[in-house]
Design an enzyme around this catalytic site. Structure first.
Site, mmCIF file in Angstrom:
data_model
loop_
_atom_site.group_PDB
_atom_site.id
_atom_site.type_symbol
_atom_site.label_atom_id
_atom_site.label_comp_id
_atom_site.label_asym_id
_atom_site.label_seq_id
_atom_site.Cartn_x
_atom_site.Cartn_y
_atom_site.Cartn_z
ATOM 1 N N ASP A 3 0.816 -1.017 -0.093
ATOM 2 C CA ASP A 3 0.080 -0.328 0.362
ATOM 3 C C ASP A 3 1.109 1.078 0.077
ATOM 4 O O ASP A 3 1.240 1.597 0.828
ATOM 5 C CB ASP A 3 -0.591 -0.207 0.899
ATOM 6 C CG ASP A 3 -1.756 0.787 1.353
ATOM 7 O OD1 ASP A 3 -1.461 2.194 0.757
ATOM 8 O OD2 ASP A 3 -2.475 0.862 2.068
ATOM 9 N N ARG A 21 -9.291 13.473 -4.816
ATOM 10 C CA ARG A 21 -9.033 11.785 -3.860
ATOM 11 C C ARG A 21 -9.482 10.931 -5.048
ATOM 12 O O ARG A 21 -10.820 11.143 -5.502
ATOM 13 C CB ARG A 21 -10.265 12.390 -2.695
ATOM 14 C CG ARG A 21 -10.082 13.709 -2.002
ATOM 15 C CD ARG A 21 -10.356 13.823 -0.520
ATOM 16 N NE ARG A 21 -10.571 12.184 -0.158
ATOM 17 C CZ ARG A 21 -9.487 12.801 1.392
ATOM 18 N NH1 ARG A 21 -8.763 13.683 1.359
ATOM 19 N NH2 ARG A 21 -9.486 11.557 1.926
#
Ligand code: DSN
Length: 399
Positions: free
Chosen positions: A196, A231
């Site tokens: 990640d 985002r």
């Protein structure tokens, strides 16, 4: 705008952002072009499915925008499209991570992720997240004394627990992660390796931080942190790694992940968001962005060194990323992270309170604060500004 209430709030937020310094490690300031794409008429279009395979008509331009976004994502991280696929539809980092587990980890399986207080993310299997309810987290942490990853310990745990997936890449870990070592650990216990890279994706793109792609099977990232986009999230996965279908056919990780995102988890993708991601990925491929990424890291180092000189305890002793974790509590010698972040906000410096490894307090009032330099570097801050900023922070915290 006709809606004066919302218009006033937008204006007020613009002024707030202008007047304050954001050291929130997961925030950044996007370009006018990214904002334009986000506010574009792509928001009106439903496009469930993937390019060439949609349920609704009228997809001539949505297909082009999504394909371009995928191409740019692979190119930015120097990936071969024969070996790697990328899904650009995940709405943000948490659903992206959830989609990966839904695709690749059997229900009730084990995900080995860093525990929250050591710098892991909620979606790395923490019990309050759906990822900790559907799967079992095998938590690992940093070494108590050095506050950095102890690969031998992680390996021992992985071999004992045999997780289905190991997750490397964190939300509050300031150091470089050795992805090669994680590959060896994953191989030693037969786990899938997911990285990640949400926090450091922009630093990888700017060639200022090691790339995980030579070692990982899956790489997830948000787009809005160091990568300086809207985002959103991207999920990269190996096409040549497979799992067996019920009928006994091998299916590539990329196909399984696409299915998990849609129809598994989401409906129509946010095409305005995907257009904005594509814009940000093009910006991140420029020489100016490379310079930016290097400056982000230089600034973090100076900020960290200066705070250390002023007597603050820096977790792990420093940083080699955009992120700094400061123990403001220092076993009762200083102030809590909550108090520190409140004091700083009053003086126009925006940070978040953060737990530190082996936290003795609570997540709502932890021992530290987390700082990051991505946003202020976008605004042009250099090393000399970081020295002044550290002195200002010190003064506010000691008031
Ligand atoms: N909220 C993000 C961060 O601040 O790191 C992670 O979700």
């Amino acid at each position: 705008m006709q809606d004066k209430q919302i218009e006033a709030l937008i204006k007020a937020e613009e002024v707030r952002q202008k007047k304050t310094i954001s050291l929130i490690a997961s925030e950044n300031y996007v370009s006018a072009d990214v904002l334009k794409a986000l506010g574009s008429k792509f928001t009106n279009k439903y496009s469930e499915g993937y390019p060439g395979h949609r349920y609704y008509k009228g997809q001539a331009y949505t297909d082009k925008v999504e394909e371009l976004c995928r191409e740019r994502a692979l190119k930015l991280f120097k990936l071969d499209s024969v070996k790697w696929g990328v899904n650009v539809q995940a709405l943000s980092g948490s659903p992206a991570n959830l989609a990966v587990y839904l695709a690749l980890v059997p229900k009730g399986g084990k995900v080995m992720g860093m525990s929250l207080d050591h710098g892991g993310h909620l979606t790395h299997g923490h019990k309050v997240s759906a990822t900790g309810k559907i799967w079992t987290q095998v938590p690992y942490g940093v070494n108590k004394d050095t506050e950095v990853l102890d690969y031998e310990e992680i390996k021992k745990l992985a071999i004992a627990e045999k997780p289905n997936m190991i997750i490397a890449g964190y939300t509050a870990y300031p150091r470089i992660v050795d992805f090669k070592k994680f590959r060896e650990i994953a191989d030693a216990c037969g786990a899938i390796l997911m990285v990640d890279m949400s926090h450091f994706a922009g630093l990888v793109a700017g060639e200022a931080y090691p790339s995980p792609f030579d070692y990982a099977d899956v790489v997830t990232t948000t787009v809005h942190k160091t990568l300086r986009g809207p985002r959103s999230a991207l999920i990269f996965s190996r096409k040549d790694k497979t799992q067996m279908s019920v009928k006994g056919n091998p299916i590539g990780f990329d196909v399984l992940i696409d299915k998990a995102v849609f129809p598994g988890l989401q409906g129509g993708p946010h095409m305005n968001q995907i257009a904005a991601v594509a814009v940000a990925l093009k910006e991140a491929a420029t020489p100016a962005f490379k310079k930016y990424a290097k400056q982000v890291m230089k600034n973090a180092k100076v900020l960290s060194d200066e705070l250390k000189k002023l007597g603050w305890k820096i977790i792990s002793g420093g940083t080699d990323s955009h992120l700094i974790l400061v123990d403001t509590f220092m076993n009762g010698q200083g102030i809590s992270g909550d108090e520190a972040s409140n004091k700083l906000e009053k003086e126009g410096i925006i940070v978040n309170k953060n737990t530190i490894p082996n936290e003795t307090r609570s997540p709502m009032d932890p021992s530290g604060i987390r700082l990051g330099t991505a946003g202020e570097t976008t605004r042009g801050a250099k090393e000399k500004d970081m020295i002044k900023l550290a002195q200002r922070i010190d003064k506010v915290l000691k008031k």
